[in-house]
Design a protein around this motif. Structure first.
Motif, PDB file in Angstrom:
ATOM      1  N   ARG A  20       0.840  -1.208   0.000  1.00  0.00           N
ATOM      2  CA  ARG A  20       0.000   0.000   0.000  1.00  0.00           C
ATOM      3  C   ARG A  20       0.868   1.249   0.000  1.00  0.00           C
ATOM      4  NH1 ARG A  20      -1.132   2.675   4.545  1.00  0.00           N
ATOM      5  NH2 ARG A  20      -2.621   4.348   4.356  1.00  0.00           N
ATOM      6  N   LEU A  21       1.828   1.294   0.918  1.00  0.00           N
ATOM      7  CA  LEU A  21       2.699   2.472   1.004  1.00  0.00           C
ATOM      8  C   LEU A  21       3.507   2.664  -0.274  1.00  0.00           C
ATOM      9  CD1 LEU A  21       3.999   2.193   4.683  1.00  0.00           C
ATOM     10  CD2 LEU A  21       2.364   3.859   3.764  1.00  0.00           C
ATOM     11  N   SER A  22       3.975   1.585  -0.843  1.00  0.00           N
ATOM     12  CA  SER A  22       4.749   1.646  -2.077  1.00  0.00           C
ATOM     13  C   SER A  22       3.890   2.173  -3.228  1.00  0.00           C
ATOM     14  CB  SER A  22       5.289   0.256  -2.401  1.00  0.00           C
ATOM     15  OG  SER A  22       5.890   0.239  -3.660  1.00  0.00           O
ATOM     16  N   ALA A  23       2.672   1.679  -3.347  1.00  0.00           N
ATOM     17  CA  ALA A  23       1.779   2.122  -4.425  1.00  0.00           C
ATOM     18  C   ALA A  23       1.419   3.601  -4.277  1.00  0.00           C
ATOM     19  CB  ALA A  23       0.515   1.262  -4.436  1.00  0.00           C
ATOM     20  N   ILE A  24       1.153   4.017  -3.059  1.00  0.00           N
ATOM     21  CA  ILE A  24       0.818   5.432  -2.824  1.00  0.00           C
ATOM     22  C   ILE A  24       2.026   6.310  -3.125  1.00  0.00           C
ATOM     23  CG2 ILE A  24       0.271   7.116  -1.012  1.00  0.00           C
ATOM     24  CD1 ILE A  24      -1.580   4.969   0.201  1.00  0.00           C
ATOM     25  N   SER A  25       3.184   5.873  -2.700  1.00  0.00           N
ATOM     26  CA  SER A  25       4.405   6.634  -2.965  1.00  0.00           C
ATOM     27  C   SER A  25       4.650   6.789  -4.468  1.00  0.00           C
ATOM     28  CB  SER A  25       5.586   5.943  -2.296  1.00  0.00           C
ATOM     29  OG  SER A  25       6.781   6.602  -2.592  1.00  0.00           O
ATOM     30  N   GLU A  26       4.466   5.697  -5.210  1.00  0.00           N
ATOM     31  CA  GLU A  26       4.659   5.738  -6.660  1.00  0.00           C
ATOM     32  C   GLU A  26       3.637   6.658  -7.323  1.00  0.00           C
ATOM     33  OE1 GLU A  26       6.219   5.042 -10.422  1.00  0.00           O
ATOM     34  OE2 GLU A  26       7.071   4.686  -8.445  1.00  0.00           O
ATOM     35  N   LEU A  27       2.394   6.602  -6.878  1.00  0.00           N
ATOM     36  CA  LEU A  27       1.364   7.479  -7.431  1.00  0.00           C
ATOM     37  C   LEU A  27       1.685   8.941  -7.140  1.00  0.00           C
ATOM     38  CD1 LEU A  27      -1.354   7.883  -8.859  1.00  0.00           C
ATOM     39  CD2 LEU A  27      -2.466   7.602  -6.629  1.00  0.00           C
ATOM     40  N   GLN A  28       2.110   9.228  -5.921  1.00  0.00           N
ATOM     41  CA  GLN A  28       2.461  10.608  -5.568  1.00  0.00           C
ATOM     42  C   GLN A  28       3.648  11.099  -6.389  1.00  0.00           C
ATOM     43  OE1 GLN A  28       2.901  10.189  -1.307  1.00  0.00           O
ATOM     44  NE2 GLN A  28       0.820  10.944  -0.928  1.00  0.00           N
ATOM     45  N   CYS A  30       4.421  10.151  -9.476  1.00  0.00           N
ATOM     46  CA  CYS A  30       3.906  10.433 -10.823  1.00  0.00           C
ATOM     47  C   CYS A  30       3.083  11.717 -10.840  1.00  0.00           C
ATOM     48  CB  CYS A  30       3.045   9.264 -11.315  1.00  0.00           C
ATOM     49  SG  CYS A  30       3.982   7.766 -11.652  1.00  0.00           S
ATOM     50  N   GLN A  31       2.294  11.903  -9.783  1.00  0.00           N
ATOM     51  CA  GLN A  31       1.477  13.124  -9.714  1.00  0.00           C
ATOM     52  C   GLN A  31       2.350  14.366  -9.554  1.00  0.00           C
ATOM     53  OE1 GLN A  31      -1.253  12.207  -6.530  1.00  0.00           O
ATOM     54  NE2 GLN A  31      -2.742  11.260  -7.934  1.00  0.00           N
ATOM     55  N   SER A  32       3.416  14.244  -8.804  1.00  0.00           N
ATOM     56  CA  SER A  32       4.336  15.385  -8.645  1.00  0.00           C
ATOM     57  C   SER A  32       4.957  15.763  -9.983  1.00  0.00           C
ATOM     58  CB  SER A  32       5.440  15.058  -7.643  1.00  0.00           C
ATOM     59  OG  SER A  32       4.922  14.912  -6.361  1.00  0.00           O
ATOM     60  N   MET A  33       5.357  14.760 -10.749  1.00  0.00           N
ATOM     61  CA  MET A  33       5.933  15.029 -12.077  1.00  0.00           C
ATOM     62  C   MET A  33       4.882  15.686 -12.978  1.00  0.00           C
ATOM     63  SD  MET A  33       8.415  11.631 -12.592  1.00  0.00           S
ATOM     64  CE  MET A  33       7.562  11.168 -14.023  1.00  0.00           C
ATOM     65  N   SER A  59      -8.655  12.323  -6.219  1.00  0.00           N
ATOM     66  CA  SER A  59      -9.530  11.196  -6.540  1.00  0.00           C
ATOM     67  C   SER A  59      -8.721   9.915  -6.742  1.00  0.00           C
ATOM     68  CB  SER A  59     -10.338  11.520  -7.789  1.00  0.00           C
ATOM     69  OG  SER A  59     -11.068  10.404  -8.207  1.00  0.00           O
ATOM     70  N   GLU A  60      -7.592  10.013  -7.420  1.00  0.00           N
ATOM     71  CA  GLU A  60      -6.738   8.845  -7.649  1.00  0.00           C
ATOM     72  C   GLU A  60      -6.184   8.296  -6.338  1.00  0.00           C
ATOM     73  OE1 GLU A  60      -3.833  10.353 -10.378  1.00  0.00           O
ATOM     74  OE2 GLU A  60      -5.119  10.059 -12.128  1.00  0.00           O
ATOM     75  N   ILE A  61      -5.738   9.200  -5.464  1.00  0.00           N
ATOM     76  CA  ILE A  61      -5.205   8.753  -4.168  1.00  0.00           C
ATOM     77  C   ILE A  61      -6.308   8.111  -3.338  1.00  0.00           C
ATOM     78  CG2 ILE A  61      -4.290   9.563  -1.949  1.00  0.00           C
ATOM     79  CD1 ILE A  61      -2.476  11.429  -3.482  1.00  0.00           C
ATOM     80  N   ASP A  62      -7.491   8.708  -3.324  1.00  0.00           N
ATOM     81  CA  ASP A  62      -8.611   8.120  -2.575  1.00  0.00           C
ATOM     82  C   ASP A  62      -8.961   6.728  -3.096  1.00  0.00           C
ATOM     83  OD1 ASP A  62      -8.783  10.339  -0.947  1.00  0.00           O
ATOM     84  OD2 ASP A  62     -10.503  11.226  -2.009  1.00  0.00           O
ATOM     85  N   ALA A  63      -8.977   6.577  -4.428  1.00  0.00           N
ATOM     86  CA  ALA A  63      -9.298   5.273  -5.016  1.00  0.00           C
ATOM     87  C   ALA A  63      -8.230   4.241  -4.648  1.00  0.00           C
ATOM     88  CB  ALA A  63      -9.421   5.394  -6.534  1.00  0.00           C
ATOM     89  N   LEU A  64      -6.966   4.651  -4.679  1.00  0.00           N
ATOM     90  CA  LEU A  64      -5.882   3.738  -4.324  1.00  0.00           C
ATOM     91  C   LEU A  64      -5.950   3.355  -2.844  1.00  0.00           C
ATOM     92  CD1 LEU A  64      -3.434   2.301  -5.540  1.00  0.00           C
ATOM     93  CD2 LEU A  64      -2.045   4.255  -4.837  1.00  0.00           C
ATOM     94  N   GLU A  65      -6.216   4.326  -1.992  1.00  0.00           N
ATOM     95  CA  GLU A  65      -6.371   4.050  -0.548  1.00  0.00           C
ATOM     96  C   GLU A  65      -7.509   3.064  -0.315  1.00  0.00           C
ATOM     97  OE1 GLU A  65      -4.963   4.734   2.311  1.00  0.00           O
ATOM     98  OE2 GLU A  65      -3.583   6.357   1.884  1.00  0.00           O
ATOM     99  N   LEU A  66      -8.630   3.274  -0.998  1.00  0.00           N
ATOM    100  CA  LEU A  66      -9.779   2.385  -0.839  1.00  0.00           C
ATOM    101  C   LEU A  66      -9.435   0.970  -1.307  1.00  0.00           C
ATOM    102  CD1 LEU A  66     -12.749   1.980  -0.096  1.00  0.00           C
ATOM    103  CD2 LEU A  66     -13.334   2.657  -2.442  1.00  0.00           C
TER     104      LEU A  66
END
Length: 151
Positions: A20-28, A30-33, A59-66
């Protein structure tokens, strides 16, 4: 074995949390870029809708968290079910073993077979042998001499 079962459950939960932490970190990342690209376009006076991009990111982070929260909860439910089944199986085996012992079956042999075994002769076992070693012959012979006839 309950301890090892609990350890394996804890390890599985930790692995999910790391995922979970790895996926959120990767999404963040990509979003930062993506946000950096939008900032650079804004500096060039290009029309960009930052608010919609931010809403999309949230919305993407919320969906990933869920998604990960659901994965972890489903794992916990499976573990709880497995644990309950293990406890019930253990309890049933203990009751079964206890009832066999109460029926006189100390070795897991059905009572009918146990009774049949009682009637069988024991080969190689001498049940009439004494518990003490045999006494020397000199102690078993009646005393000679020293009696009234010898005087």
């Amino acid at each position: 074995t309950i301890g090892t079962l609990e350890d394996s459950y804890l390890k599985a939960i930790r692995e999910k949390q790391v995922g979970r932490l790895s996926a959120i970190s990767e999404l963040q990342r990509c979003q930062s870029m993506e946000m950096e690209k939008v900032r650079q376009r804004a500096e060039k006076d290009e029309s960009t809708d930052v608010q919609s991009l931010v809403a999309q990111h949230v919305s993407e982070i919320d969906a990933l968290e869920l998604h990960w929260q659901t994965e972890i909860e489903q794992l916990k439910i499976r573990q709880k079910t497995t644990y309950c089944e293990y406890v019930v199986d253990f309890f049933e085996s203990e009751i079964d073993q206890s009832s066999r012992l109460e029926d006189g079956d100390e070795h897991g042999i059905p009572a009918e077979e146990e009774e049949a075994r009682i009637d069988e002769p024991l080969e190689g076992v001498n049940l009439a042998c004494p518990l003490r070693p045999p006494a020397p012959a000199s102690q078993l012979a009646p005393p000679t001499g020293g009696g009234a006839a010898d005087r």
